[in-house]
Design an enzyme around this catalytic site. Structure first.
Site, short mmCIF file in Angstrom:
data_model
loop_
_atom_site.label_atom_id
_atom_site.label_comp_id
_atom_site.label_asym_id
_atom_site.label_seq_id
_atom_site.Cartn_x
_atom_site.Cartn_y
_atom_site.Cartn_z
N GLY A 11 0.84 -1.21 0.00
CA GLY A 11 0.00 0.00 0.00
C GLY A 11 0.87 1.25 0.00
N ALA A 22 15.76 10.34 0.33
CA ALA A 22 16.78 10.24 1.38
C ALA A 22 17.72 9.07 1.13
CB ALA A 22 16.11 10.11 2.75
N ARG A 25 20.05 10.08 -1.89
CA ARG A 25 21.04 11.13 -1.60
C ARG A 25 22.03 10.69 -0.53
NH1 ARG A 25 17.98 16.79 -2.77
NH2 ARG A 25 17.61 16.30 -4.97
N ARG A 72 1.17 -5.06 -5.71
CA ARG A 72 1.08 -6.31 -4.95
C ARG A 72 1.43 -7.39 -5.96
NH1 ARG A 72 -2.78 -3.08 -1.76
NH2 ARG A 72 -1.80 -3.11 0.29
N SER A 73 2.30 -8.30 -5.59
CA SER A 73 2.82 -9.27 -6.56
C SER A 73 2.51 -10.70 -6.15
CB SER A 73 4.33 -9.08 -6.72
OG SER A 73 4.87 -10.10 -7.53
N ASP A 103 4.10 -4.67 6.42
CA ASP A 103 4.50 -6.00 6.90
C ASP A 103 4.58 -7.04 5.78
OD1 ASP A 103 1.61 -5.87 6.86
OD2 ASP A 103 1.62 -7.81 7.88
N THR A 126 3.73 2.69 5.75
CA THR A 126 2.33 2.27 5.70
C THR A 126 1.52 3.23 6.56
OG1 THR A 126 0.75 0.62 6.49
CG2 THR A 126 2.91 0.54 7.50
N ASP A 128 -1.01 2.50 8.21
CA ASP A 128 -1.69 1.78 9.29
C ASP A 128 -0.98 1.81 10.65
OD1 ASP A 128 -3.84 1.02 7.74
OD2 ASP A 128 -2.80 -0.73 6.97
N ASP A 130 1.07 -0.26 11.88
CA ASP A 130 0.88 -1.58 12.49
C ASP A 130 2.16 -2.43 12.46
OD1 ASP A 130 0.94 -1.89 9.78
OD2 ASP A 130 -0.78 -3.23 9.66
N ARG A 155 -18.19 17.72 11.22
CA ARG A 155 -18.72 18.27 12.48
C ARG A 155 -19.57 19.51 12.21
NH1 ARG A 155 -14.50 19.26 14.72
NH2 ARG A 155 -14.19 17.63 16.24
N ARG A 163 -27.15 16.11 14.09
CA ARG A 163 -27.13 14.75 13.55
C ARG A 163 -26.03 13.90 14.17
NH1 ARG A 163 -28.02 16.25 7.32
NH2 ARG A 163 -30.23 15.73 7.30
N GLY A 171 -8.26 1.08 8.11
CA GLY A 171 -7.76 0.23 9.18
C GLY A 171 -8.49 -1.10 9.15
N ARG A 172 -8.01 -2.01 8.27
CA ARG A 172 -8.69 -3.31 8.15
C ARG A 172 -8.44 -4.17 9.39
NH1 ARG A 172 -7.76 -3.34 2.41
NH2 ARG A 172 -5.75 -4.32 2.75
N ARG A 247 -26.28 10.04 9.41
CA ARG A 247 -25.72 9.88 8.07
C ARG A 247 -24.41 9.08 8.17
NH1 ARG A 247 -29.98 11.64 7.12
NH2 ARG A 247 -30.60 13.40 5.80
N HIS A 253 -10.02 6.31 0.12
CA HIS A 253 -8.63 6.46 -0.32
C HIS A 253 -8.08 7.88 -0.24
CE1 HIS A 253 -9.12 2.35 -1.59
NE2 HIS A 253 -7.82 2.30 -1.80
P1 ADP Z 1 2.17 -4.15 2.65
O1 ADP Z 1 3.65 -4.16 2.48
O2 ADP Z 1 1.59 -2.78 2.52
O3 ADP Z 1 1.73 -4.89 3.90
P2 ADP Z 1 1.18 -6.44 1.05
O4 ADP Z 1 0.72 -7.20 2.25
O5 ADP Z 1 0.27 -6.35 -0.12
O6 ADP Z 1 1.56 -4.91 1.38
O7 ADP Z 1 2.57 -7.09 0.58
C1 ADP Z 1 3.26 -6.58 -0.55
C2 ADP Z 1 3.84 -7.72 -1.35
O8 ADP Z 1 4.82 -8.41 -0.57
C3 ADP Z 1 2.86 -8.82 -1.74
O9 ADP Z 1 2.10 -8.48 -2.88
C4 ADP Z 1 3.80 -9.97 -2.04
O10 ADP Z 1 4.36 -9.85 -3.34
C5 ADP Z 1 4.92 -9.76 -1.02
N1 ADP Z 1 4.74 -10.69 0.11
C6 ADP Z 1 3.88 -10.61 1.15
N2 ADP Z 1 3.96 -11.68 1.96
C7 ADP Z 1 4.91 -12.49 1.42
C8 ADP Z 1 5.46 -13.75 1.76
N3 ADP Z 1 5.06 -14.43 2.85
N4 ADP Z 1 6.42 -14.28 0.95
C9 ADP Z 1 6.83 -13.62 -0.14
N5 ADP Z 1 6.36 -12.42 -0.52
C10 ADP Z 1 5.42 -11.86 0.24
#
Ligand code: ADP
Length: 323
Positions: A11, A22, A25, A72-73, A103, A126, A128, A130, A155, A163, A171-172, A247, A253
């Site tokens: 994210g 940073a 540089r 995200r991969s 994370d 991030t 979050d 977290d 407000r 209201r 914050g999921r 409401r 986002h």
């Molecule tokens: P964030 O870093 O914001 O928490 P994601 O949870 O979407 O975002 O993680 C980003 C990318 O990190 C994922 O799309 C994936 O490619 C990689 N990733 C996450 N967990 C693992 C894992 N256990 N092993 C390998 N790659 C991971």
């Protein structure tokens, strides 16, 4: 250490660009080449690396989002995908990798570093907040302030119409944005993933607020609350709130975008520089973070296994002041 690469992943968060600047540089000042990777681990797998100079990161400090792009991969979750990423790193003679992300990105970096000789260092990016090993993650302060700006506007209209408003913030699984925006925004109640929600109690609180003479009532709902998002919570309350005009607004986002505020810019400057220093010092699989104003290094694995929930004392404070 002669050559490093840097990527942003997961994210996006305000302050990622400032951290990238940073890193580039700080490395440049120490005679280290830097390659930027496009689109996080996706770009790494596809070999999308190109050199970054001190000038290529001019005028990005104040921009939200990430100039490198993020992704995200799915492919990076596979050994084959990571092998391609490792080949790309080897082809460019990369010795160290800075990963700016959350994370999930750190889990990926941790796995990668066990499969090759490239050292990895994480920068917490991030909204979050977290991750363990830092008081604040990059983007959190800016995101809360964006939510707060919206809450202040809500407000005005809430008070004019007497209201109740259910305001959904991001914050999921983390209530940090919810709790901080609720305290700073003077909310009557806040619903967080970290504590169970009692709908009857919530309805009682809203009625009590108006009975005590309040002109409006703001309920901040973290999107991952166990009772649902703001629309669902409002729906569940609707019968019990007969006679109370209410409401719902989901901030969504907008909380991710916009220029990073001072705290995130300074944090990004410090942590981007500290990531390069950590690589020079021979560190591997650590995150750099600020704890009590000091820069510390935390093993990557601890950053997601020892997560701190929002401060209980702050939750109690919020409840005490909402009267
Ligand atoms: P964030 O870093 O914001 O928490 P994601 O949870 O979407 O975002 O993680 C980003 C990318 O990190 C994922 O799309 C994936 O490619 C990689 N990733 C996450 N967990 C693992 C894992 N256990 N092993 C390998 N790659 C991971």
């Amino acid at each position: 250490m002669h050559r490093i690469a840097v990527l942003t992943s997961g994210g996006d968060a305000p302050g990622m660009n400032a951290a990238l600047r940073a890193v580039v540089r700080s490395a440049d000042a120490r005679g280290i080449d830097v390659y930027g990777v496009r689109s996080g681990y996706e770009g790494l797998i596809d070999g999308e690396l190109s050199p970054l100079s001190a000038r290529s990161v001019s005028s990005i400090l104040h921009l939200g989002g990430t100039m490198l792009g993020t992704a995200r991969s799915e492919r990076f979750l596979t050994v084959e995908g990571r092998q391609k990423a490792i080949s790309a790193l080897a082809a460019h003679q990369i010795e160290g990798l800075v990963v700016i992300g959350g994370d999930g990105s750190f889990r990926g970096a941790d796995v990668l570093s066990h499969e090759c000789d490239v050292a990895v260092v994480g920068v917490p990016g991030t909204i979050d907040n977290d991750l363990s090993g830092c008081d604040y993650t990059l983007g959190f302060d800016t995101a809360v302030n964006t939510a707060l700006d919206a809450i202040d506007r809500i407000r005005d209209t809430a008070a004019s119409h007497k209201r109740a408003f259910f305001i959904e913030v991001m914050g999921r699984s983390s209530g940090w944005i919810g709790l901080h925006s609720a305290i700073a925004g003077g909310a009557t109640d806040v619903l967080l993933p970290e504590r169970p929600t009692d709908i009857d109690e919530l309805q009682h609180r809203i009625h009590e607020a108006f009975r005590m003479g309040k002109q409006y009532c703001l309920i901040v709902v973290a999107e991952g609350d166990d009772a649902g998002g703001a629309f669902e919570v409002a729906q569940r309350c609707s019968e019990g709130l007969a006679g109370v005009s209410h409401r719902v607004t989901a901030l969504g986002h907008v909380q991710r975008g916009g220029p990073p505020l001072m705290r995130d810019r300074v944090l990004a400057a410090r942590l981007g520089d500290a990531a390069v220093t950590a690589l020079i010092d021979g560190e591997n699989r650590v995150m750099v973070g600020e704890v009590h104003w000091e820069v510390v290094r935390t093993p990557l694995e601890h950053t997601w296994t020892a997560v701190d929930p929002p401060n209980r004392e702050l939750m109690e404070l919020m409840d005490r002041l909402a009267r």
